[in-house]
Design an enzyme around this catalytic site. Structure first.
Site: not given
Length: 284
Positions: A90, A147, A250
């Site tokens: 995201d 992921h 980050s």
């Protein structure tokens, strides 16, 4: 405060010390004070806790437990199909496109070295010469687990000590060589489309970078680059599997070989990304 003063302040700030203290605070179990901090953070950054597996501030023992919170099962379905790569995080696309003459575009007037980003070794950088990249920024409100875009076998990892500038859009537009000067972890995978590099870039108050195979990565006091070789191990992560997480926010930089993929037409600089959606398709 003007943008110029914000940038000057980052150069003057003792970033490693601030980050160390922030990391200790984020890992501390402080009961009601921890709950208070989390509650204020949720309100400040308008975080949608209805997406989280545990939705109440009091559910978390530490701030880092909250920051790396798990999503509800099935909330981010992973796109199916061997020719479809899944969005790994995201966040928001900072930049993406071709790697040209060994340089990666950062922002108007700024680019940085592919070789330097990957720790300075020609053999690591060579497979990505004239390749393709995507840089995605994770804001404080975002889900902070990373992921796999595609199934891959872990081949090596490099941890590169460095600065800890903020990686928000303002800094990216004003600090030269930002992603190749900040502390970062580089994971190299072999995949069905060739090598893939996932670069996890540290930043101010990022308490640590963590991977599922090595746990928390901590820089050595001598600031030397660290290397891990996994070629003799069968560490295989499936598409959509968690590979790491940021303890405070980050940026990731994903690298692919030349002519291997085409990014989704829905993605462009400033596009919002959601884990599991179409990231790219394999070129035939």
């Amino acid at each position: 405060m003007s943008d110029k003063l914000k940038i000057i302040g980052q150069y003057l700030l003792p970033k490693h010390l601030v980050t160390l203290l922030a990391g200790k605070l984020a890992n501390a179990k402080m009961g009601k004070f921890t709950t208070f901090l989390i509650t204020k953070f949720i309100k400040q950054f308008k975080i949608d806790m209805s997406e989280a597996k545990y939705s109440e501030a009091a559910d978390f023992e530490t701030f880092n437990d909250f920051f790396t919170r798990e999503l509800k099962a099935g909330l981010r379905p992973i796109i199916e199909g061997d020719n479809n790569l899944a969005t790994p995080v995201d966040g928001c696309v900072s930049q993406q496109g071709d790697i040209k003459a060994g340089r990666i575009f950062q922002a108007k007037g700024h680019d940085f070295s592919l070789r330097e980003l990957l720790g300075g070794r020609d053999d690591v950088a060579a497979p990505f010469d004239d390749g393709i990249f995507s840089t995605v920024y994770l804001a404080p409100k975002d889900y902070h687990r990373i992921h796999m875009p595609i199934t891959g076998k872990l081949e090596q990892m490099i941890f590169i000590p460095g600065d800890l500038f903020s990686v928000n859009p303002l800094t990216a537009q004003n600090v030269p060589n930002l992603f190749a000067r900040n502390e970062r972890a580089v994971a190299i995978f072999s995949t069905a489309i060739g090598p893939m590099a996932m670069v996890l870039v540290g930043a101010t108050i990022v308490g640590s970078i963590e991977t599922v195979w090595e746990g928390t990565l901590t820089p050595q006091k001598n600031k030397e680059i660290q290397y891990w070789d996994y070629q003799d191990q069968e560490i295989i992560l499936q598409k959509g599997a968690e590979m790491g997480r940021f303890k405070l926010g980050s940026t990731i930089v994903a690298l692919f070989p030349k002519d291997s993929i085409k990014f989704s037409d829905a993605l462009a600089p400033s596009s919002v990304t959601r884990l599991g959606e179409l990231f790219a398709t394999v070129k035939s």
